[in-house]
Design a protein around this motif. Structure first.
Motif, short mmCIF file in Angstrom:
data_model
loop_
_atom_site.label_atom_id
_atom_site.label_comp_id
_atom_site.label_asym_id
_atom_site.label_seq_id
_atom_site.Cartn_x
_atom_site.Cartn_y
_atom_site.Cartn_z
N LEU A 142 0.50 -1.43 -0.09
CA LEU A 142 0.16 -0.13 -0.35
C LEU A 142 0.71 1.62 0.19
O LEU A 142 0.16 2.08 -0.16
N ALA A 143 2.17 0.99 0.63
CA ALA A 143 3.02 2.65 0.39
C ALA A 143 3.02 3.11 -1.24
O ALA A 143 3.50 3.89 -0.97
N GLN A 144 3.16 1.81 -1.88
CA GLN A 144 3.26 1.50 -3.75
C GLN A 144 2.41 2.38 -4.10
O GLN A 144 3.08 2.81 -5.41
N VAL A 145 0.98 2.34 -3.77
CA VAL A 145 -0.05 2.87 -4.10
C VAL A 145 0.01 4.72 -4.70
O VAL A 145 0.22 4.97 -3.41
N PRO A 146 0.45 4.88 -6.12
CA PRO A 146 0.28 6.73 -6.13
C PRO A 146 -1.26 7.38 -5.54
O PRO A 146 -1.82 7.09 -5.82
N LEU A 162 -5.66 4.51 0.52
CA LEU A 162 -5.91 3.75 1.13
C LEU A 162 -4.80 2.80 2.45
O LEU A 162 -4.99 2.10 3.05
N ARG A 163 -4.11 4.11 2.25
CA ARG A 163 -2.72 4.07 3.14
C ARG A 163 -3.44 3.52 4.56
O ARG A 163 -3.82 3.41 6.23
N GLY A 168 5.87 13.09 5.86
CA GLY A 168 6.39 13.00 4.00
C GLY A 168 6.11 11.66 3.45
O GLY A 168 6.31 10.44 3.82
N PRO A 169 6.83 11.27 2.20
CA PRO A 169 6.90 10.24 1.38
C PRO A 169 8.64 9.81 1.53
O PRO A 169 9.48 10.36 2.72
N TYR A 170 8.31 8.24 1.53
CA TYR A 170 9.23 7.17 2.25
C TYR A 170 10.28 7.28 3.19
O TYR A 170 10.88 7.28 3.67
#
Length: 197
Positions: free
Chosen positions: A45-49, A56-57, A94-96
């Motif tokens: 789910l971390a990779q869903v843009p 979703l996250r 934030g991201p990553y």
């Protein structure tokens, strides 16, 4: 008013979509099988843009973690490495980012590429010097105080006080008091702030 209704509908739809993942995580926990299924879904789910990923996250963690506000943002590529955490209202991640056991208090801001491992003692060595797996380590819960700001690429292994600021790239190994700015490796106090009520 219409925007709130749409947001509630999207949150509900996101919950429906992540429900199968949640069921698998619950079964894994009840059967005592570790956290591999949990990690699969957290990383997937971390990779869903985009906005879909954001909804979703949030829905997944709302189901899995003890407490998650619907008013938070969890960026692309970000996941909780352990199925325990608290995300209060107004939190931005934030991201990553990779976050272990953590309590993110109201209004805290976590910039991109921040790591919040579950303390400093996750891996220990046996008497011969070999590194032991994480299950033999000691996991701590790291608390990020309300309205604290964690800068880009920081590593936080200790409590951060309310309204504190952690500079980009800092490595925090000791608790940071309220209203302080810290930076460096290891992080040290650069200055203290005074806020008016």
């Amino acid at each position: 008013m219409v925007a709130r209704i749409i947001k509630h509908i999207l949150n509900f739809l996101a919950l429906l979509l992540v429900l199968p993942a949640w069921v698998m995580v619950v079964l894994e926990k009840k059967l005592g099988l570790g956290i591999r299924v949990y990690l699969f879904w957290a990383q997937f789910l971390a990779q869903v843009p985009g906005i879909l990923g954001s909804f979703l996250r949030r829905a997944f963690y709302w189901l899995v973690l003890p407490q998650v506000s619907w008013n938070c943002e969890i960026g692309f590529g970000t996941f909780f490495s352990r199925p325990w955490g608290i995300i209060e209202k107004g939190v931005y991640i934030g991201p990553y980012c990779i976050i272990g056991q953590a309590i993110l208090r109201e209004g805290s801001l976590i910039a991109s590429r921040v790591s919040i491992p579950s303390g400093r003692r996750q891996h220990r060595r046996d008497p011969t010097g070999k590194i032991l797996p994480a299950e033999h380590g000691s996991f701590e819960t790291i608390e990020i105080g309300p309205h604290a700001w964690i800068g880009e690429g920081a590593i936080v292994m200790a409590k951060i006080g309310a309204r504190a600021t952690v500079a980009a790239g800092a490595v925090v190994t000791r608790p940071v008091p309220d209203d302080c700015v810290v930076g460096g490796n290891p992080a040290h106090i650069l200055r203290r702030k005074t806020f008016k009520a």
